[in-house]
Structures are given as structure tokens and as C-alpha cells.
Write an enzyme that holds these catalytic residues in place. Structure first.
Site, short mmCIF file in Angstrom:
data_model
loop_
_atom_site.label_atom_id
_atom_site.label_comp_id
_atom_site.label_asym_id
_atom_site.label_seq_id
_atom_site.Cartn_x
_atom_site.Cartn_y
_atom_site.Cartn_z
N ASP A 140 -10.67 2.99 -8.08
CA ASP A 140 -10.24 1.76 -7.42
C ASP A 140 -10.14 0.70 -8.51
O ASP A 140 -11.13 0.05 -8.84
CB ASP A 140 -11.22 1.36 -6.32
CG ASP A 140 -10.67 0.26 -5.43
OD1 ASP A 140 -9.56 -0.25 -5.70
OD2 ASP A 140 -11.36 -0.09 -4.45
N HIS A 189 0.84 -1.20 0.00
CA HIS A 189 0.00 0.00 0.00
C HIS A 189 0.87 1.25 0.00
O HIS A 189 1.17 1.83 1.03
CB HIS A 189 -0.93 0.00 1.21
CG HIS A 189 -1.96 -1.08 1.16
ND1 HIS A 189 -3.04 -1.03 0.33
CD2 HIS A 189 -2.04 -2.26 1.82
CE1 HIS A 189 -3.77 -2.12 0.48
NE2 HIS A 189 -3.17 -2.89 1.38
N GLU A 196 -0.02 0.86 -6.36
CA GLU A 196 0.36 -0.24 -5.48
C GLU A 196 0.73 -1.49 -6.28
O GLU A 196 -0.02 -1.92 -7.16
CB GLU A 196 -0.81 -0.57 -4.55
CG GLU A 196 -1.27 0.65 -3.76
CD GLU A 196 -2.60 0.44 -3.06
OE1 GLU A 196 -2.63 0.56 -1.83
OE2 GLU A 196 -3.60 0.14 -3.76
#
Length: 158
Positions: free
Chosen positions: A74, A28, A133
Site C-alpha cells: 500500500d 481505483h 491507481e
């Protein structure tokens, strides 16, 4: 840790003599930026991604040369190349991400409404961060007994 680089290595070992196990892994990495709308991420053109902001999540192909963010984002990009460049981070500079044995890249920003739902995230922090990420998230790693998994990432300020 070097002057302009951070090397991250991770290893997972299965000590079992007879039981395999599955796991997912995602580093992350939150990058501070002056304005997320001005950030650009390279290395994702032509990659397939899962858009988790849609109900149900759907799969698409990235057609842009550079990925930008101007809304809740996302996305799990699959089978991505081993390098990405993010522009306009760390005081407006560039960041190079080099990854080994991480087939996926997640791009995330909660934007206005989602930022308010996250308790440890400031309501007004979303414009000043971008997550790019490295991970193994679209499918799990199966680790057989007595074997190990290794992956690494290098973050370099340019």
C-alpha cells in the site's frame, strides 16, 4: 471506449461564490492478472513514496527500475511521471496508463491476511489483481470559488 483503450475524464466544479473547498481524488483501477508476483510497473524509479504498511507510515525513495509485488503493498508514490507500463496483466499482456493532472500513483495489493479482512474481496483473489491507481492523494486539491479541476487517464492494452 475504443477497441484497446478506455479514456476517463473527471471534472470537479466549485459553484460557491465565496467558499473554497479541499478534496482528494483517486481512480481505483484494479487490473486482473495471472499472477501479481509476475507483474512489473515502470515509471516509479527515483520517486518518493509513503509506505502505508508501516507503523507509522514512513517515506522512502524507490530505487528499483520496475516495481514488483510479493507481499501486502500500500504505497502512495508522489510526483510521478505521466505514464506507467504494467506487464503481465490482461491475459499476460501489457497495459499503458497515461495520466493528466494526477500527480500521485498508488500501488496496492492486500495480500493474504488483508484480503480476508475485506468483506467484498474474496480471500483467494489477491494473487490475480494489481491496483495501479492515478490520483491526487498526497495533498488535497484546493478549489477556489467559481473554478474547476479537471484530470484524465487513458488505459491502453498493448
Amino acid at each position: 471506449l475504443r477497441e484497446k483503450e478506455l479514456h476517463l475524464n473527471i471534472g470537479v466544479y466549485n459553484p460557491s461564490k465565496d467558499m473554497p473547498f479541499n478534496f482528494n481524488l483517486l481512480l481505483h483501477t484494479y487490473f486482473k492478472c495471472p499472477d501479481v508476483r509476475r507483474c512489473q510497473v515502470t515509471g516509479l524509479n527515483g520517486c518518493t513514496f509513503i509506505d502505508k504498511t508501516r507503523e507509522p507510515p514512513n517515506t522512502y525513495q524507490e530505487c528499483r527500475d520496475v516495481v514488483t509485488i510479493n507481499e501486502w503493498t500500500d504505497r502512495i508514490y508522489t510526483l510521478t511521471p505521466p505514464e506507467h507500463i504494467i506487464t503481465n496483466v490482461v491475459s499476460g499482456r501489457k497495459m499503458r496508463i497515461q495520466k493528466y493532472n494526477f500527480p500521485d500513483t498508488v500501488i496496492w495489493n492486500p495480500w493474504i491476511d488483508k484480503a480476508k479482512e475485506i468483506q467484498d474481496f474474496g480471500d483467494e483473489e489477491y494473487p490475480n489483481m494489481i491496483c495501479v491507481e492515478s490520483g491526487h492523494v498526497s495533498s488535497p486539491v484546493t478549489l477556489m470559488p467559481g473554478t474547476a479541476f479537471e484530470a484524465s487517464q487513458i488505459l491502453q492494452v498493448m
